[in-house]
Design a protein around this motif. Structure first.
Motif, mmCIF file in Angstrom:
data_model
loop_
_atom_site.group_PDB
_atom_site.id
_atom_site.type_symbol
_atom_site.label_atom_id
_atom_site.label_comp_id
_atom_site.label_asym_id
_atom_site.label_seq_id
_atom_site.Cartn_x
_atom_site.Cartn_y
_atom_site.Cartn_z
ATOM 1 N N VAL A 105 27.057 -10.347 -46.553
ATOM 2 C CA VAL A 105 28.512 -10.417 -46.424
ATOM 3 C C VAL A 105 29.008 -9.015 -46.110
ATOM 4 C CG1 VAL A 105 30.658 -10.807 -47.683
ATOM 5 C CG2 VAL A 105 28.736 -12.360 -48.007
ATOM 6 N N ASP A 106 29.817 -8.880 -45.064
ATOM 7 C CA ASP A 106 30.354 -7.558 -44.764
ATOM 8 C C ASP A 106 31.830 -7.643 -44.402
ATOM 9 O OD1 ASP A 106 30.066 -8.734 -42.319
ATOM 10 O OD2 ASP A 106 28.789 -7.186 -41.438
ATOM 11 N N LEU A 107 32.447 -6.485 -44.420
ATOM 12 C CA LEU A 107 33.886 -6.390 -44.179
ATOM 13 C C LEU A 107 34.117 -6.065 -42.705
ATOM 14 C CD1 LEU A 107 36.595 -6.516 -45.732
ATOM 15 C CD2 LEU A 107 36.427 -4.049 -46.063
ATOM 16 N N CYS A 108 34.740 -7.006 -41.989
ATOM 17 C CA CYS A 108 35.007 -6.821 -40.556
ATOM 18 C C CYS A 108 36.508 -6.778 -40.326
ATOM 19 C CB CYS A 108 34.400 -7.961 -39.739
ATOM 20 S SG CYS A 108 32.652 -8.260 -40.022
ATOM 21 N N ARG A 109 37.035 -5.614 -40.000
ATOM 22 C CA ARG A 109 38.469 -5.453 -39.745
ATOM 23 C C ARG A 109 39.314 -6.032 -40.877
ATOM 24 N NH1 ARG A 109 38.114 -7.478 -33.471
ATOM 25 N NH2 ARG A 109 36.823 -5.782 -32.706
ATOM 26 N N GLY A 110 38.918 -5.742 -42.076
ATOM 27 C CA GLY A 110 39.687 -6.143 -43.253
ATOM 28 C C GLY A 110 39.404 -7.536 -43.771
ATOM 29 N N VAL A 111 38.471 -8.263 -43.143
ATOM 30 C CA VAL A 111 38.150 -9.635 -43.569
ATOM 31 C C VAL A 111 36.664 -9.722 -43.909
ATOM 32 C CG1 VAL A 111 38.115 -12.070 -42.911
ATOM 33 C CG2 VAL A 111 39.958 -10.583 -42.088
ATOM 34 N N TRP A 112 36.357 -10.260 -45.091
ATOM 35 C CA TRP A 112 34.963 -10.448 -45.484
ATOM 36 C C TRP A 112 34.379 -11.642 -44.737
ATOM 37 C CZ3 TRP A 112 32.335 -6.941 -48.217
ATOM 38 C CH2 TRP A 112 33.074 -6.007 -48.963
ATOM 39 N N ARG A 113 33.192 -11.442 -44.128
ATOM 40 C CA ARG A 113 32.565 -12.489 -43.322
ATOM 41 C C ARG A 113 31.082 -12.635 -43.640
ATOM 42 N NH1 ARG A 113 35.939 -14.148 -39.201
ATOM 43 N NH2 ARG A 113 37.725 -12.798 -38.802
ATOM 44 N N ILE A 114 30.578 -13.861 -43.490
ATOM 45 C CA ILE A 114 29.157 -14.136 -43.662
ATOM 46 C C ILE A 114 28.438 -13.812 -42.362
ATOM 47 C CG2 ILE A 114 27.430 -15.924 -44.122
ATOM 48 C CD1 ILE A 114 29.579 -17.453 -45.656
ATOM 49 N N GLN A 115 27.384 -13.008 -42.461
ATOM 50 C CA GLN A 115 26.602 -12.621 -41.280
ATOM 51 C C GLN A 115 27.513 -12.037 -40.189
ATOM 52 O OE1 GLN A 115 23.994 -13.296 -43.453
ATOM 53 N NE2 GLN A 115 22.791 -13.643 -41.615
ATOM 54 N N GLY A 116 28.589 -11.377 -40.611
ATOM 55 C CA GLY A 116 29.522 -10.794 -39.653
ATOM 56 C C GLY A 116 30.275 -11.820 -38.833
ATOM 57 N N HIS A 136 37.150 -20.901 -51.185
ATOM 58 C CA HIS A 136 35.755 -20.485 -50.982
ATOM 59 C C HIS A 136 35.705 -19.471 -49.847
ATOM 60 C CE1 HIS A 136 34.809 -24.619 -52.782
ATOM 61 N NE2 HIS A 136 34.505 -23.710 -53.677
ATOM 62 N N ARG A 137 35.679 -18.217 -50.229
ATOM 63 C CA ARG A 137 35.597 -17.134 -49.253
ATOM 64 C C ARG A 137 34.487 -16.175 -49.670
ATOM 65 N NH1 ARG A 137 42.009 -15.870 -47.875
ATOM 66 N NH2 ARG A 137 42.297 -17.710 -46.566
ATOM 67 N N PRO A 138 33.890 -15.467 -48.702
ATOM 68 C CA PRO A 138 32.806 -14.541 -49.039
ATOM 69 C C PRO A 138 33.246 -13.411 -49.963
ATOM 70 C CG PRO A 138 32.866 -14.970 -46.668
ATOM 71 C CD PRO A 138 34.108 -15.569 -47.243
ATOM 72 N N SER A 139 34.556 -13.173 -50.055
ATOM 73 C CA SER A 139 35.056 -12.125 -50.953
ATOM 74 C C SER A 139 34.972 -12.545 -52.421
ATOM 75 C CB SER A 139 36.510 -11.789 -50.597
ATOM 76 O OG SER A 139 37.312 -12.962 -50.608
ATOM 77 N N ARG A 140 34.807 -13.846 -52.682
ATOM 78 C CA ARG A 140 34.691 -14.328 -54.060
ATOM 79 C C ARG A 140 33.323 -13.918 -54.598
ATOM 80 N NH1 ARG A 140 35.883 -20.653 -55.544
ATOM 81 N NH2 ARG A 140 33.946 -20.598 -56.723
ATOM 82 N N GLU A 141 33.302 -13.262 -55.734
ATOM 83 C CA GLU A 141 32.063 -12.644 -56.213
ATOM 84 C C GLU A 141 30.924 -13.652 -56.378
ATOM 85 O OE1 GLU A 141 30.511 -9.660 -59.766
ATOM 86 O OE2 GLU A 141 32.598 -10.307 -59.731
#
Length: 229
Positions: A120-131, A102-107
């Motif tokens: 969901v945004d991409l922070c330094r190569g890792v998808w994160r919830i609310q950064g 279960h990761r934010p990158s999962r559609e």
């Protein structure tokens, strides 16, 4: 025969993982026994996870925990996860993941979060919830509870004679070691040998992850399935 196993990978401190380790097994088994005649194992396990999450949030505790659990009961194996801990089974040496991270990158997870008003945004190569958080399900995470749900996904299979080994591990292993590699390393030390060495197998897996650059907490559990088939 009945057994319960789990890996709990905390973030934001150890309190959530410790709480889950102390409470989830009882909550799940209570629900499974209560609903034996009326409901599915999947629903009972879900209620056990949600009950544990609710109890954690009522306390003055912070942080969160990813979970993967295995319930063996009457020859069936129910594997559940909330977060990015993973369960991999060996079928005669062939690896098969029984959980999906279960990761934010999962559609579907990203869609769920955005439907609830999160982002969901991409922070330094890792998808994160609310950064912030790189997992989309788990127990705890009070400040992100609207999006980081504790509801697990569960898969139930019948334990067959060719099912010889179950690996439960945190993402510290799976980020660096593939499912098949893990089975290839662990199985010879656990299956078909008169001198099984599961602790050595666990150490080999952790050492491999570290040698490949993992700086994450890494927990590994190996369960021989021959006694449950």
């Amino acid at each position: 025969m009945q057994a319960f196993f789990g890996i709990f990978d905390g973030h934001g401190g150890a309190k959530a993982a410790e709480f889950v380790a102390d409470n989830l097994e009882k909550n799940v088994l209570d629900e499974v026994i209560l609903s034996e005649e009326e409901d599915s194992v999947e629903e009972a396990v879900k209620r056990g996870y949600l009950k544990t999450d609710s109890a954690f949030l009522k306390g003055d505790l912070h942080g969160g925990s990813c979970c993967v659990t295995a319930l063996i009961r009457n020859g069936n194996l129910a594997v559940s996860n909330a977060g990015d801990c993973r369960a991999v089974i060996s079928r005669g040496g062939v690896a098969e993941a029984l959980t999906s991270d279960h990761r934010p990158s999962r559609e579907d997870e990203r869609d769920r979060i955005e439907t609830q008003g999160g982002y969901v945004d991409l922070c330094r190569g890792v998808w994160r919830i609310q950064g912030s958080l790189a997992v989309s399900r788990g127990i705890g995470d009070r400040h992100l509870k609207q999006w980081v749900i504790a509801e697990p996904e569960t898969k139930v299979i019948r334990i067959e004679p060719e099912h010889d080994l179950l690996i439960l591990a945190s993402d510290g292993l799976w980020d660096k070691v593939s499912n098949q590699e893990a089975v290839d390393i662990a199985r010879p030390l656990c299956v078909g040998s008169s001198k099984a060495q599961p602790l050595l197998a666990c150490k080999k897996l952790v050492d491999l992850s570290v040698s490949r650059g993992s700086l994450d907490d890494t927990s590994v559990m190996l369960i021989k399935l021959d006694r449950y088939a």
